[in-house]
Motif scaffolding. Structure first.
Motif, PDB file in Angstrom:
ATOM      1  N   UNK A 378      23.728  -8.833 -74.898  1.00  0.00           N
ATOM      2  CA  UNK A 378      22.872 -10.357 -74.798  1.00  0.00           C
ATOM      3  C   UNK A 378      21.785 -10.121 -74.091  1.00  0.00           C
ATOM      4  N   UNK A 379      20.602 -11.159 -74.299  1.00  0.00           N
ATOM      5  CA  UNK A 379      19.463 -10.951 -73.282  1.00  0.00           C
ATOM      6  C   UNK A 379      19.650 -11.383 -72.029  1.00  0.00           C
ATOM      7  N   UNK A 380      20.560 -12.311 -71.652  1.00  0.00           N
ATOM      8  CA  UNK A 380      20.984 -12.690 -70.371  1.00  0.00           C
ATOM      9  C   UNK A 380      21.635 -11.407 -69.545  1.00  0.00           C
ATOM     10  N   UNK A 381      21.896 -10.704 -70.173  1.00  0.00           N
ATOM     11  CA  UNK A 381      22.746  -9.689 -69.482  1.00  0.00           C
ATOM     12  C   UNK A 381      21.673  -8.404 -69.303  1.00  0.00           C
ATOM     13  N   UNK A 382      20.600  -8.396 -70.057  1.00  0.00           N
ATOM     14  CA  UNK A 382      19.656  -7.281 -69.962  1.00  0.00           C
ATOM     15  C   UNK A 382      18.814  -7.674 -68.840  1.00  0.00           C
ATOM     16  N   UNK A 383      18.810  -9.182 -68.474  1.00  0.00           N
ATOM     17  CA  UNK A 383      17.955  -9.625 -67.343  1.00  0.00           C
ATOM     18  C   UNK A 383      18.681  -9.147 -66.081  1.00  0.00           C
ATOM     19  N   UNK A 384      20.061  -9.317 -66.193  1.00  0.00           N
ATOM     20  CA  UNK A 384      20.857  -8.774 -65.037  1.00  0.00           C
ATOM     21  C   UNK A 384      20.723  -7.359 -64.651  1.00  0.00           C
ATOM     22  N   UNK A 385      20.585  -6.426 -65.783  1.00  0.00           N
ATOM     23  CA  UNK A 385      20.413  -4.970 -65.531  1.00  0.00           C
ATOM     24  C   UNK A 385      18.907  -4.707 -65.041  1.00  0.00           C
ATOM     25  N   UNK A 386      18.068  -5.472 -65.378  1.00  0.00           N
ATOM     26  CA  UNK A 386      16.715  -5.215 -64.997  1.00  0.00           C
ATOM     27  C   UNK A 386      16.770  -5.512 -63.215  1.00  0.00           C
ATOM     28  N   UNK A 387      17.139  -6.774 -63.107  1.00  0.00           N
ATOM     29  CA  UNK A 387      17.375  -7.135 -61.573  1.00  0.00           C
ATOM     30  C   UNK A 387      18.202  -6.029 -60.640  1.00  0.00           C
ATOM     31  N   UNK A 388      19.369  -5.490 -61.602  1.00  0.00           N
ATOM     32  CA  UNK A 388      19.931  -4.469 -60.652  1.00  0.00           C
ATOM     33  C   UNK A 388      19.173  -3.034 -60.542  1.00  0.00           C
ATOM     34  N   UNK A 389      18.387  -2.721 -61.394  1.00  0.00           N
ATOM     35  CA  UNK A 389      17.483  -1.772 -61.305  1.00  0.00           C
ATOM     36  C   UNK A 389      16.409  -1.947 -60.216  1.00  0.00           C
ATOM     37  N   UNK A 390      15.861  -3.081 -60.253  1.00  0.00           N
ATOM     38  CA  UNK A 390      14.696  -3.469 -59.359  1.00  0.00           C
ATOM     39  C   UNK A 390      15.535  -3.345 -57.726  1.00  0.00           C
ATOM     40  N   UNK A 391      16.700  -3.984 -57.882  1.00  0.00           N
ATOM     41  CA  UNK A 391      17.224  -4.027 -56.459  1.00  0.00           C
ATOM     42  C   UNK A 391      17.771  -2.636 -55.967  1.00  0.00           C
TER      43      UNK A 391
END
Length: 574
Positions: A378-391
C-alpha cells in the motif's frame, strides 16, 4: 516469525532433448560450445540487439558476435544448432519463496481455477476429507491447506472454523489464504493455539469474530496468524530435504537459473548451505534473511552476506511492512471501498510494524551496509519506508542517494510522487504484474479504477529511469516467468478487462525485468543478466520469440532448455 506466502502449481520437469545437436567437430564432452542459427537476444542494450553466435568455454561466455568469426576462432567447439529458436539470458527470480514452494508439497491444494480446481467451500471440505483419508492421517495430527481465495469462491467469503469442523473436527486444521497474509483455523487448531473469546488482536493483526458476537470465526489476519505458521514450519521442517531436488527442477523447468527464497530463517539458511556444500545445487539460490533475526545475523561472523558459496548466498534482509491488497490488509492512505473483515470505520489496512520499529531496522541495516528488501503493497506503507530511509541516513550522516539498492518488494500501489522519490534515493521497485490478471477485477472493486490501473506501474517506473523487476511471489502465484512477461505486456484480468492500459510495457522491457534488471537488484549485473563476454553462461531457450509473437500469445511460449553455467539443467520432452 515470518510472513509466509503460499501458492504454487507444480509441473513435472521431464528430461529429454531440446533439439538434436549439429554434427560436432569434437567430442560432445568439449569444454567449449558454440550456439548458432537462432534468435539470440543479448539483453545487453536499451533496445533489442541480436547476435549470430555465442561461444561458451568452461561455463563462461567468451564470444558474442558473427557466426563465421566464432567458427573461425573456436574451430574445435561443439556446435549447437538452435534451429531457429530463441536464446535469452537465464531468468533471474526477483522474488519468490523457494522453501515454501517445497513445503506446499505436503499440504492440500485449495487453489481456484485456473491454478487449481476449487470453486466453492464444499470443494475445500471435500479436498480436506480426501487428503486425510488418502494419507492415512491419524486423529489429532495437524492438517494444512494452502491457496484458497475467498474472492473466487462461489460464496464470496472466507471458510470458517464451523465449515472445517464439519469434516475434520478431530484434527487441528489451518488453511492458508492465497495471499499468505491470513488463514483460517478450525476449533481444535484454535484450542491448540490457545485462542478463545478472551483473546485480543495483536499489534498489526486481527483475530476475526462472527458478526455481532465475540465468538472467533477462525480467520487470523497478519501477525495474528504467526503462531499457526510457527507450528506449520516446525511440522514440515523434517520434509524439507525430501522435496529439495524436485523444487529445483520446477524452477529450472521455468527457465530460472537463479532462484530466491524471500524470507529465510537461520535454520533454513543452514539447511540450504548444507545442500550447497554437498554439491546438490543445479541452479543458484539467493536467500533473504528474516528481519526479526537481523541483529543476530549481523553478529554472526560465519554468515557472509552477498557472497556465493557453492551456488548459495544470503543477499540481505527482508522486512514485512504491511499486508495483502486482495486480502484487504495492505496499508493505504485512502480506505478500501468494500467491507473489510474485522473493521467498521476508515478501513485502510494494517501496517505490520510501527514507524519506530521500521526506523530501527533501517538504522541497524544501513549502519552495517546490509541490503534491505521490504514487502510493501500500500502507498501508506511506502510513505513509512521512505520516512525510515531518511531517518536512518540522517542519523548515520549517510548520503540519501547512496547506492544501497534498497528494494521495495511489490510496490504495487506506489504513487507517482513515490516513484520519483525512489529515483532520488536510489531505491528500486520489484513489481508484481500477475496481480493484474489474478486480482485486477478485485482491485477495481476494492480500490476503484484509478488506483487499480496504477498497480505495478512498470512503464512509469522505467520512464523515470528506474530498473524495475517483476516477480511471481510464489507461492502466491505460480513460478512462471513467461506468464509474468505476458501479464506485464497485456495487463488483462480474469474477466478480460485491461487493468491500466498506460502501464502495459513492451515485451523487451518485460524481459529486462527478469534478466538484466534482476541481476542489478542483487548487485550481479557484472556477471549475469545479459549475454555478454565474461559473464556466466546462464541461458534459457524458448520455442518462440516473445518480441515477435502476438502479445496475447506470449503466455503459450514454451521453455525448451535451461542452461546453468554452460550445463543443461532442464530439457523438455519433444
Amino acid at each position: 516469525m515470518k510472513k509466509i506466502f503460499l501458492l504454487i502449481t507444480l509441473s513435472a520437469a521431464v528430461l529429454s532433448c531440446v533439439s538434436k545437436k549439429a554434427q560436432s567437430k569434437v567430442s560432445s564432452k568439449s569444454d567449449t560450445q558454440l550456439y548458432f542459427n537462432g534468435e539470440i537476444l543479448t539483453m545487453h542494450s536499451e533496445k533489442p540487439e541480436y547476435v549470430e553466435a555465442v561461444v561458451v568455454e568452461k561455463g563462461k561466455i567468451v564470444f558474442v558476435g558473427k557466426q563465421n568469426e566464432a567458427q573461425s576462432q573456436y574451430a574445435n567447439a561443439e556446435e549447437i544448432d538452435l534451429k531457429g529458436h530463441t536464446l535469452l539470458p537465464g531468468f533471474i527470480d526477483p522474488h519468490s519463496h523457494f522453501g515454501m514452494v517445497s513445503n506446499t508439497m505436503g499440504q492440500v491444494d485449495l487453489n481456484p481455477e485456473p491454478v487449481g480446481e476449487v470453486k466453492n467451500i464444499d470443494d475445500i471440505l471435500q479436498k480436506l476429507k480426501n487428503f486425510k483419508e488418502e494419507n492415512k492421517i491419524a486423529e489429532g495430527e495437524w492438517i494444512y491447506g494452502w491457496g484458497y481465495d475467498e474472492s473466487q469462491l462461489l460464496e464470496k467469503r472466507h471458510p470458517s472454523k464451523n465449515d472445517i469442523d464439519k469434516v475434520l473436527r478431530n484434527n487441528p486444521v489451518y488453511l492458508q489464504h492465497t495471499s499468505g497474509h491470513m488463514g483460517v483455523a478450525n476449533s481444535l487448531a484454535l484450542k491448540e493455539l490457545k485462542l478463545d473469546e478472551k483473546s485480543t488482536s495483536p499489534q498489526g493483526g486481527t483475530i476475526d469474530r462472527f458478526t455481532n458476537t465475540n465468538e472467533l470465526s477462525g480467520l487470523l489476519q497478519e501477525t495474528a496468524m504467526y503462531p499457526a505458521m510457527r507450528i506449520m514450519l516446525e511440522k514440515l521442517a523434517s520434509k524439507q530435504g525430501q522435496f529439495f531436488d524436485k523444487t529445483q527442477e520446477y524452477y529450472a523447468s521455468n527457465g530460472i537459473t537463479t532462484a530466491q527464497d524471500g524470507m529465510t530463517t537461520r535454520d533454513a539458511i543452514q539447511f540450504f548451505q548444507s545442500q550447497a556444500d554437498a554439491g546438490k545445487f543445479k541452479i543458484d539460490l539467493i536467500a533473504l534473511a528474516g528481519y526479526d533475526e537481523l541483529e543476530i545475523n549481523l553478529r554472526d561472523n560465519g554468515l557472509k552476506f552477498k557472497n556465493y558459496k557453492n551456488g548459495f548466498k544470503v543477499q540481505g534482509t527482508k522486512i514485512v511492512a504491511d499486508g495483502s491488497p486482495q486480502g484487504k490488509t495492505a496499508f493505504f492512505s485512502k480506505p478500501f471501498l468494500t467491507q473489510v473483515p474485522g473493521c467498521v470505520h476508515d478501513c485502510r489496512g494494517l501496517p505490520s510494524l510501527t514507524q519506530d520499529a521500521i526506523n530501527k531496522l533501517f538504522l541497524v541495516a544501513y549502519e552495517k551496509e546490509n541490503q534491505l528488501f521490504i514487502h510493501c503493497n500500500g502507498d501508506a506503507t511506502v510513505d513509512m519506508i521512505i520516512q525510515a530511509h531518511v531517518y536512518a541516513c540522517q542519523s548515520l550522516k549517510q548520503a540519501l542517494d547512496k547506492d544501497r539498492r534498497t528494494i521495495i518488494i511489490h510496490a504495487q500501489f506506489a504513487r507517482q510522487d513515490q516513484l520519483e522519490t525512489f529515483v532520488k534515493y536510489k531505491m528500486q521497485p520489484s513489481f508484481f504484474t500477475n496481480h493484474a490478471y489474478f486480482w485486477g477485477d478485485v482491485h477495481v472493486k476494492n480500490l476503484g479504477k484509478d488506483r487499480a490501473d496504477f498497480l505495478s506501474p512498470m512503464v512509469s517506473a522505467a520512464r523515470l529511469g528506474l530498473k524495475p523487476t517483476n516477480h511471481s511471489d510464489a507461492t502466491v502465484t505460480p513460478i512462471n516467468p513467461i506468464f509474468s512477461i505476458w501479464t506485464a505486456v497485456n495487463r488483462v484480468s480474469r474477466s478480460g478487462a485491461i487493468i491500466g492500459k498506460g502501464e502495459r510495457t513492451t515485451p523487451y522491457d518485460a524481459i529486462k525485468a527478469i534478466t538484466i534488471n534482476s541481476a542489478y537488484e542483487f548487485f550481479e549485473e557484472d556477471s549475469k543478466g545479459s549475454i555478454s563476454a565474461g559473464k556466466i553462461a546462464d541461458f534459457v531457450i524458448l520455442d518462440k520469440n516473445p518480441l515477435t509473437v502476438n502479445p496475447m500469445e506470449i503466455r503459450n511460449i514454451s521453455i525448451l532448455e535451461t542452461i546453468k553455467s554452460g550445463k543443461s539443467v532442464y530439457l523438455k520432452l519433444k
